[in-house]
Scaffold this motif. Structure first.
Motif, PDB file in Angstrom:
ATOM      1  N   ALA A  60     -11.046  13.656  11.454  1.00 34.26           N
ATOM      2  CA  ALA A  60     -11.457  12.615  12.399  1.00 34.26           C
ATOM      3  C   ALA A  60     -11.349  11.244  11.728  1.00 34.26           C
ATOM      4  N   SER A  61     -11.171  10.214  12.539  1.00 37.84           N
ATOM      5  CA  SER A  61     -10.963   8.862  12.008  1.00 37.84           C
ATOM      6  C   SER A  61     -12.141   8.366  11.164  1.00 37.84           C
ATOM      7  N   LYS A  62     -13.328   8.879  11.399  1.00 37.99           N
ATOM      8  CA  LYS A  62     -14.483   8.431  10.613  1.00 37.99           C
ATOM      9  C   LYS A  62     -14.378   8.827   9.142  1.00 37.99           C
ATOM     10  N   PHE A  63     -13.407   9.690   8.816  1.00 38.62           N
ATOM     11  CA  PHE A  63     -13.190  10.101   7.433  1.00 38.62           C
ATOM     12  C   PHE A  63     -12.019   9.348   6.795  1.00 38.62           C
ATOM     13  N   GLY A  64     -11.678   8.206   7.348  1.00 41.10           N
ATOM     14  CA  GLY A  64     -10.558   7.417   6.842  1.00 41.10           C
ATOM     15  C   GLY A  64     -10.701   7.035   5.375  1.00 41.10           C
ATOM     16  N   ALA A  65     -11.893   6.632   4.957  1.00 40.80           N
ATOM     17  CA  ALA A  65     -12.118   6.238   3.563  1.00 40.80           C
ATOM     18  C   ALA A  65     -11.943   7.440   2.636  1.00 40.80           C
ATOM     19  N   PHE A  66     -12.438   8.590   3.056  1.00 41.03           N
ATOM     20  CA  PHE A  66     -12.277   9.816   2.265  1.00 41.03           C
ATOM     21  C   PHE A  66     -10.802  10.156   2.130  1.00 41.03           C
ATOM     22  N   ARG A  67     -10.077  10.098   3.250  1.00 40.49           N
ATOM     23  CA  ARG A  67      -8.640  10.397   3.253  1.00 40.49           C
ATOM     24  C   ARG A  67      -7.899   9.459   2.308  1.00 40.49           C
ATOM     25  N   THR A  68      -8.210   8.176   2.373  1.00 44.87           N
ATOM     26  CA  THR A  68      -7.558   7.190   1.510  1.00 44.87           C
ATOM     27  C   THR A  68      -7.864   7.463   0.044  1.00 44.87           C
ATOM     28  N   ILE A  70      -8.592  10.277  -1.413  1.00 45.18           N
ATOM     29  CA  ILE A  70      -7.869  11.462  -1.868  1.00 45.18           C
ATOM     30  C   ILE A  70      -6.384  11.135  -2.057  1.00 45.18           C
ATOM     31  N   CYS A  71      -5.822  10.395  -1.119  1.00 45.17           N
ATOM     32  CA  CYS A  71      -4.391  10.061  -1.198  1.00 45.17           C
ATOM     33  C   CYS A  71      -4.067   9.129  -2.360  1.00 45.17           C
ATOM     34  N   MET A  72      -5.033   8.337  -2.805  1.00 42.80           N
ATOM     35  CA  MET A  72      -4.811   7.384  -3.889  1.00 42.80           C
ATOM     36  C   MET A  72      -4.893   8.031  -5.270  1.00 42.80           C
ATOM     37  N   ARG A  73      -5.382   9.243  -5.325  1.00 40.84           N
ATOM     38  CA  ARG A  73      -5.504   9.924  -6.617  1.00 40.84           C
ATOM     39  C   ARG A  73      -4.131  10.204  -7.200  1.00 40.84           C
ATOM     40  N   GLU A  74      -4.066  10.133  -8.504  1.00 36.69           N
ATOM     41  CA  GLU A  74      -2.801  10.381  -9.199  1.00 36.69           C
ATOM     42  C   GLU A  74      -2.337  11.823  -9.002  1.00 36.69           C
ATOM     43  N   ASN A  75      -3.275  12.759  -9.106  1.00 36.90           N
ATOM     44  CA  ASN A  75      -2.956  14.173  -8.906  1.00 36.90           C
ATOM     45  C   ASN A  75      -3.600  14.636  -7.615  1.00 36.90           C
ATOM     46  N   THR A  76      -2.820  15.266  -6.765  1.00 35.50           N
ATOM     47  CA  THR A  76      -3.358  15.779  -5.517  1.00 35.50           C
ATOM     48  C   THR A  76      -4.328  16.921  -5.822  1.00 35.50           C
ATOM     49  N   PRO A  77      -5.543  16.817  -5.309  1.00 37.71           N
ATOM     50  CA  PRO A  77      -6.504  17.889  -5.560  1.00 37.71           C
ATOM     51  C   PRO A  77      -6.129  19.156  -4.788  1.00 37.71           C
TER      52      PRO A  77
END
Length: 87
Positions: A60-68, A70-77
């Motif tokens: 959901a859009s309310k998780f935009g900060a969480f999504r960002t 995770i995407c900014m991490r050097e290694n994908t979790p």
């Protein structure tokens, strides 16, 4: 038999591409993704490497900060790591 297996694979891949959190809790959403991935694994389709992208893409859009974050991490979790972070 092969035709029904192929049809099942296509159906499950479609479900995975289109799963969205909408009104589900995060736990239910993650369980839904895992359920689809487990079903795909049962017909010899490995999608483990796509689980994180699917999860993030359907949040959901309310998780935009969480999504960002995770995407900014050097290694994908891993999917499991994302699951732990979201709870």
């Amino acid at each position: 038999f092969a035709t029904s297996t192929t049809a099942r694979k296509l159906q499950l891949r479609h479900e995975l591409r289109n799963v969205r959190q909408r009104e589900m809790s995060v736990a239910n959403y993650i369980s839904k993704i895992k359920e689809i991935c487990d079903s795909l694994a049962s017909v010899d389709v490995n999608v483990e490497d796509k689980m994180v992208q699917v999860c993030l893409g359907g949040l959901a859009s309310k998780f935009g900060a969480f999504r960002t974050a995770i995407c900014m991490r050097e290694n994908t979790p891993s999917f499991l790591d994302c699951n732990r972070c979201s709870l």
